[in-house]
Write a protein that holds these residues in place. Structure first.
Motif, PDB file in Angstrom:
ATOM      1  N   VAL A 205      -0.252  27.765   4.535  1.00  0.00           N
ATOM      2  CA  VAL A 205       0.742  28.416   5.385  1.00  0.00           C
ATOM      3  C   VAL A 205       0.992  29.832   4.874  1.00  0.00           C
ATOM      4  O   VAL A 205       0.904  30.103   3.671  1.00  0.00           O
ATOM      5  CB  VAL A 205       2.066  27.612   5.412  1.00  0.00           C
ATOM      6  N   ALA A 206       1.269  30.734   5.790  1.00  0.00           N
ATOM      7  CA  ALA A 206       1.656  32.107   5.469  1.00  0.00           C
ATOM      8  C   ALA A 206       2.625  32.568   6.545  1.00  0.00           C
ATOM      9  O   ALA A 206       2.654  32.009   7.653  1.00  0.00           O
ATOM     10  CB  ALA A 206       0.436  33.024   5.415  1.00  0.00           C
ATOM     11  N   PHE A 207       3.433  33.567   6.229  1.00  0.00           N
ATOM     12  CA  PHE A 207       4.415  34.050   7.188  1.00  0.00           C
ATOM     13  C   PHE A 207       3.902  35.314   7.867  1.00  0.00           C
ATOM     14  O   PHE A 207       3.332  36.196   7.212  1.00  0.00           O
ATOM     15  CB  PHE A 207       5.742  34.344   6.488  1.00  0.00           C
ATOM     16  N   ASP A 208       4.089  35.388   9.184  1.00  0.00           N
ATOM     17  CA  ASP A 208       3.662  36.542   9.960  1.00  0.00           C
ATOM     18  C   ASP A 208       4.892  37.303  10.441  1.00  0.00           C
ATOM     19  O   ASP A 208       5.540  36.897  11.408  1.00  0.00           O
ATOM     20  CB  ASP A 208       2.821  36.088  11.151  1.00  0.00           C
ATOM     21  N   ASN A 217      -3.161  27.218   8.388  1.00  0.00           N
ATOM     22  CA  ASN A 217      -4.626  27.145   8.345  1.00  0.00           C
ATOM     23  C   ASN A 217      -5.092  25.776   7.876  1.00  0.00           C
ATOM     24  O   ASN A 217      -6.152  25.624   7.285  1.00  0.00           O
ATOM     25  CB  ASN A 217      -5.199  28.236   7.443  1.00  0.00           C
ATOM     26  N   GLY A 218      -4.270  24.789   8.145  1.00  0.00           N
ATOM     27  CA  GLY A 218      -4.587  23.411   7.764  1.00  0.00           C
ATOM     28  C   GLY A 218      -3.361  22.546   7.980  1.00  0.00           C
ATOM     29  O   GLY A 218      -2.341  23.002   8.509  1.00  0.00           O
ATOM     30  N   ASP A 219      -3.454  21.312   7.584  1.00  0.00           N
ATOM     31  CA  ASP A 219      -2.328  20.406   7.740  1.00  0.00           C
ATOM     32  C   ASP A 219      -1.199  20.779   6.778  1.00  0.00           C
ATOM     33  O   ASP A 219      -1.433  21.212   5.646  1.00  0.00           O
ATOM     34  CB  ASP A 219      -2.762  18.961   7.468  1.00  0.00           C
ATOM     35  N   ILE A 220       0.025  20.603   7.261  1.00  0.00           N
ATOM     36  CA  ILE A 220       1.180  20.819   6.394  1.00  0.00           C
ATOM     37  C   ILE A 220       1.232  19.707   5.356  1.00  0.00           C
ATOM     38  O   ILE A 220       1.112  18.524   5.689  1.00  0.00           O
ATOM     39  CB  ILE A 220       2.489  20.825   7.216  1.00  0.00           C
ATOM     40  N   SER A 231       4.222  22.776  -0.871  1.00  0.00           N
ATOM     41  CA  SER A 231       3.379  23.855  -0.349  1.00  0.00           C
ATOM     42  C   SER A 231       3.308  25.064  -1.269  1.00  0.00           C
ATOM     43  O   SER A 231       2.837  26.125  -0.865  1.00  0.00           O
ATOM     44  CB  SER A 231       3.883  24.297   1.031  1.00  0.00           C
ATOM     45  N   GLY A 232       3.779  24.910  -2.515  1.00  0.00           N
ATOM     46  CA  GLY A 232       3.638  25.996  -3.479  1.00  0.00           C
ATOM     47  C   GLY A 232       4.948  26.420  -4.104  1.00  0.00           C
ATOM     48  O   GLY A 232       6.031  26.180  -3.556  1.00  0.00           O
TER      49      GLY A 232
END
Length: 343
Positions: A205-208, A217-220, A231-232
């Motif tokens: 995941v990344a924030f836009d 870009n994949g499953d949560i 998630s980090g």
């Protein structure tokens, strides 16, 4: 007869001393505009979602306690990830975020910056009704620690309450209500990286900021406390956006306070301290347990994001003293002009 130049000089010295007295407290900070810009440059966008905040030195977590809506670092068994240490983080444009928690009545409370009018600075992070974003009530859709709801020791320090003073059998107030309408920046925070050269990467995941949404870009990853599945995590300074452009910056420090006497509701709070890059005592590990998209909250007032800095604020003058400072300069100019004319 006292010479006119001496009269002007004495009046000038008096006005300068008045400026120092009027400004009181901490006053404005001459390098605030520079420091504010640096903090924004060193801060980062993060995915919106549900986080915990663990202090790297004490292992205490930032915690919400329903009793009197307290925001205090954890103690003992509470120093873990559970419903009391999970926070909803929303975006508000630029690099500003709000940090939320619901109380037992499902009222949305925000981590907010409290102003200490006795010292003239921002002194603590407190729980206030969310005024920066009351569009939606968002809470975790998972239970990170099933069955655990916090263990609170009644012998721990408790907030003071207004009430009867038994001495002399009279009713006294323990506080003076100096409540002011909450500015947007009082409920907005920046996440300043411990190492500005690092790029914060999160798993899948990344924030836009262009859309205000997370990109996947994949499953949560489904949160699991026992397996430390999330998630980090990253190390940050939690910087208050309040007074970022005219005073010294303030960061969240892992110390609780239960004693103060100038707000209408005395509750446990978490102290703020001056932000010092490299100070380990101000570092928090923020862990993204589950990303989630939210309705875009109120964007910050442009005056609080990139305000126009006046020459007076650069000189370090607080607003009550600007007029006095101006007259001091005019008097100094008059003194120089008089001496030049007399020579």
């Amino acid at each position: 007869m006292i010479p006119f130049p001496l009269i002007l000089l004495l009046l000038l010295l008096y006005l300068i001393s008045t400026v120092l007295a009027v400004s009181g407290g901490e006053g404005t900070y001459a390098n605030a505009a520079i420091e504010g810009a640096q903090i924004i440059d060193n801060s980062t966008h993060i995915p919106t979602g549900f986080y915990s905040f663990r202090h790297v030195e004490t292992n205490k977590y930032l915690q919400f306690i329903d009793f009197q809506n307290q925001i205090v670092p954890t103690e003992g068994k509470n120093s873990t990830v559970f419903n009391g240490t999970l926070w909803t983080v929303k975006w508000h444009g630029d690099k500003n975020y709000s940090i939320h928690h619901l109380n037992h009545a499902r009222y949305d409370k925000c981590l907010s910056t409290r102003w200490d009018h006795t010292r003239g600075n921002d002194d603590a992070g407190v729980a206030w009704q969310c005024e920066v974003d009351n569009k939606t009530i968002d809470e975790p859709d998972f239970d990170i620690y099933p069955g655990f709801h916090g263990v609170y020791n009644a012998s721990l320090p408790r907030p003071l309450h207004g009430g009867k003073e038994h001495n002399n059998k009279r009713l006294d107030r323990r506080y003076v209500n100096t409540y002011e309408a909450i500015r947007q920046d009082k409920q907005q925070w920046l996440f300043m990286r411990d190492d500005p050269s690092k790029t914060f990467d999160w798993t899948n995941v990344a924030f836009d900021p262009a859309t205000g949404k997370n990109k996947y870009n994949g499953d949560i990853i489904q949160p699991d406390r026992k397996k430390n599945q999330h998630s980090g995590s990253h190390l940050v300074y939690l910087v208050s956006a309040a007074h970022l452009w005219n005073m010294r910056s303030r960061c969240l420090h892992p110390t609780a306070s239960y004693v103060f006497d100038f707000t209408p509701n005395n509750t446990g709070v978490t102290n703020l301290d001056f932000c010092h890059f490299g100070n380990q005592s101000l570092l928090w590990e923020m862990t993204l347990w589950k990303p989630k998209d939210f309705v875009l909250g109120e964007e910050p007032n442009p005056d609080f994001v990139h305000p126009v800095v006046s020459v007076w604020s650069i000189l370090g003058a607080s607003y009550p003293g600007e007029t006095i400072l101006l007259w001091s300069c005019l008097l100094l100019f008059s003194l120089v002009a008089w001496i030049w004319h007399s020579s």
